[in-house]
Design an enzyme around this catalytic site. Structure first.
Site, PDB file in Angstrom:
ATOM      1  N   SER A  62       0.815  -1.211   0.000  1.00  0.00           N
ATOM      2  CA  SER A  62       0.000   0.000   0.000  1.00  0.00           C
ATOM      3  C   SER A  62       0.852   1.266   0.000  1.00  0.00           C
ATOM      4  CB  SER A  62      -0.917   0.015   1.229  1.00  0.00           C
ATOM      5  OG  SER A  62      -1.581   1.264   1.343  1.00  0.00           O
ATOM      6  N   CYS A  63       0.391   2.289  -0.741  1.00  0.00           N
ATOM      7  CA  CYS A  63       1.071   3.584  -0.717  1.00  0.00           C
ATOM      8  C   CYS A  63       0.899   4.254   0.641  1.00  0.00           C
ATOM      9  CB  CYS A  63       0.544   4.493  -1.812  1.00  0.00           C
ATOM     10  SG  CYS A  63      -1.209   4.915  -1.662  1.00  0.00           S
ATOM     11  N   SER A  64      -0.039   3.762   1.449  1.00  0.00           N
ATOM     12  CA  SER A  64      -0.274   4.327   2.777  1.00  0.00           C
ATOM     13  C   SER A  64       0.508   3.608   3.871  1.00  0.00           C
ATOM     14  CB  SER A  64      -1.773   4.267   3.110  1.00  0.00           C
ATOM     15  OG  SER A  64      -2.509   5.083   2.236  1.00  0.00           O
ATOM     16  N   SER A  65       1.267   2.615   3.513  1.00  0.00           N
ATOM     17  CA  SER A  65       2.065   1.885   4.498  1.00  0.00           C
ATOM     18  C   SER A  65       3.156   2.781   5.073  1.00  0.00           C
ATOM     19  CB  SER A  65       2.702   0.663   3.825  1.00  0.00           C
ATOM     20  OG  SER A  65       3.551  -0.020   4.708  1.00  0.00           O
ATOM     21  N   HIS A  67       0.913  13.542   0.298  1.00  0.00           N
ATOM     22  CA  HIS A  67       0.178  12.294   0.544  1.00  0.00           C
ATOM     23  C   HIS A  67      -0.409  12.247   1.949  1.00  0.00           C
ATOM     24  CE1 HIS A  67      -0.709   7.977   0.795  1.00  0.00           C
ATOM     25  NE2 HIS A  67      -0.620   7.939  -0.529  1.00  0.00           N
TER      26      HIS A  67
END
Length: 475
Positions: free
Chosen positions: A255-258, A378
């Site tokens: 995930s890019c949110s990791s 982000h």
């Protein structure tokens, strides 16, 4: 293209390939454009069930890991079902047909209209979940959608598209509301699609995002992640560690949110490291740091053989001791940020960079430094018991999302304890040259007509508007 050209093995003409898909998409969309809200929601439910259905989620997760080597099957099943369920919840609560908003005071009534045909570029990290997520939003707006998948994930995406098409046919709607570019996926065919549709939505490589914005078609692209999370001296350390672990290890950090870095204030640094170790982290000996960097990056690029792989694979590649193989993720201490410090960037791996900061102000400064390198716009996270600090970050930091006391992956793209919309595409604002600074949602897939009617005149006096200026500076 002539029969002779086909027999000679000539590559398909991109315009012909896309033209044929567009004709079918337009016919399907025109047949669906006048559907009422109940029929639209019926279609959205059908698409959601085509992925949420346990056997389908399992089959697509297995296929995705087989084809891409990224992530793991159990987490991909969870991701597909959780994101689909949450997105369906959000969509069923929204109105996208007819009158959607009325403002009596301003004399304005808003009506939703379809866009037409949407082109969606989807990534190899989520070749099943992202196409369905985008299709649900597009169909909610009474649009058709054509998906351009990552070449690596084409087989998985094609299977997901077929499930959606079958689901639409089963309820009496045109299957061509959802289509996919045929293999082989090339930049030329994808570019032709971008130019032909009414809207392009891109999740994936920044090269694709840039090409979408230059296609001449309205485009929505999202930026790269590199999430730094802070732990201050007031945090519940074990709770923070458990959340960071759960988020970091999910689907092997695809995930890019990791979380990519954790910045810990000095007062609780050792205790926080101990809590992270209890949660499943392994602190890499400083002497092995160069080995980790050397294996994780090859020729200046992330090593595709280690991206989104399991902890045991990484432990072996890094030459870590036996006990590390039983860990869930790896922590590497760092001090620098920048191109000369690869660990300060996004890793897409079960590696968490750890920074020590003197206090909260220093932690903020380090976090900003990380974002300036990569991931600006982000998101960031903070583990604290002082909400005013989270507000301070929201006021000051160049990001779209600030999450307080969350497992970042499970809150950033929507969550049942987070008010953010469920999505797999997170806008990063002008900081990453994105056209949106929120989570992608159904509102981005509709046109709005404004009915304007007369209201009592609302015209203030010159004194009311210019008075402060006249008083201070004169006329």
């Amino acid at each position: 293209m002539s029969l002779a050209a086909v027999e000679a093995g000539a590559a398909p003409d991109p315009q012909e390939v896309v033209g044929a898909l567009m004709r079918r998409a337009r016919a399907a969309q025109e047949a669906f454009a006048d559907a009422d809200q109940a029929r639209v929601d019926e279609a959205v439910r059908a698409l959601a069930w085509s992925l949420y259905k346990p056997e389908h989620a399992q089959e697509l997760a297995t296929l995705a890991v087989e084809d891409t080597g990224l992530g793991n099957v159990p987490d991909k099943v969870i991701k597909k079902q959780r994101k689909t369920f949450g997105t369906l919840r959000d969509l069923l609560r929204a109105k996208t047909v007819g009158e959607i908003e009325r403002d009596e005071a301003r004399g304005i009534v808003k009506f939703a209209k379809p866009l037409g045909v949407v082109g969606a570029v989807t990534p190899s990290t989520n070749p099943g979940a992202t196409p369905v997520n985008k299709a649900m939003m597009a169909i909610k707006g009474r649009n058709a959608i054509i998906i351009a998948p990552s070449p690596l994930g084409h087989r998985t995406t094609e299977k997901a598209v077929n499930f959606m098409r079958e689901a639409l046919e089963a309820i009496g709607l045109p299957a061509d509301l959802v289509q996919i570019l045929p293999a082989p996926i090339t930049k030329e065919v994808t570019q032709a699609l971008m130019s032909a549709v009414e809207l392009v939505v891109v999740t994936g490589s920044q090269d694709n995002v840039r090409r979408a914005y230059s296609s001449g078609t309205p485009a929505i692209g999202v930026g790269a992640g590199n999430v730094p999370v802070m732990i201050d001296e007031t945090a519940d350390l074990d709770a923070a560690a458990r959340k960071i672990c759960a988020s970091k290890i999910f689907d092997n950090a695809t995930s890019c949110s990791s979380e990519n870095a954790v910045v810990i204030v000095d007062a609780v640094y050792d205790a926080a490291i101990a809590a992270l170790e209890r949660a499943g982290g392994f602190l890499v000996d400083p002497g092995l740091k160069d080995k980790v960097v050397g294996e994780l990056w090859k020729n200046g690029k992330l090593n595709r053989h280690l991206i989104a792989r399991d902890a045991e694979t990484l432990a072996t590649a890094f030459g870590l001791p036996e006990e590390a193989r039983r860990s869930r993720f790896f922590m590497v201490e760092e001090t620098g940020v920048g191109r000369g410090y690869p660990l300060s960037g996004e890793k897409l791996a079960l590696v968490l960079t750890v920074y020590r900061a003197a206090d909260f102000e220093a932690a903020k400064a380090k976090t900003r430094e990380i974002l300036e390198l990569q991931g600006k716009g982000h998101s960031i996270g903070l583990h604290t018991t002082r909400p005013e600090r989270a507000r301070e970050l929201a006021e000051e930091m160049p990001v779209v999302r600030v999450l307080m006391n969350f497992a970042h992956t499970f809150g950033n793209g929507g969550g049942f304890d987070s008010g953010l919309e469920f999505t797999l595409s997170m806008g990063c604002g002008s900081w990453q040259k994105n056209s949106l600074s929120e989570n992608l949602n159904y509102r981005h897939f509709i046109n709005i007509t404004h009915l304007v009617t007369p209201i009592p005149e609302d015209k203030p006096s010159e004194e009311a508007l210019f008075g402060p200026h006249w008083t201070k500076y004169g006329k």
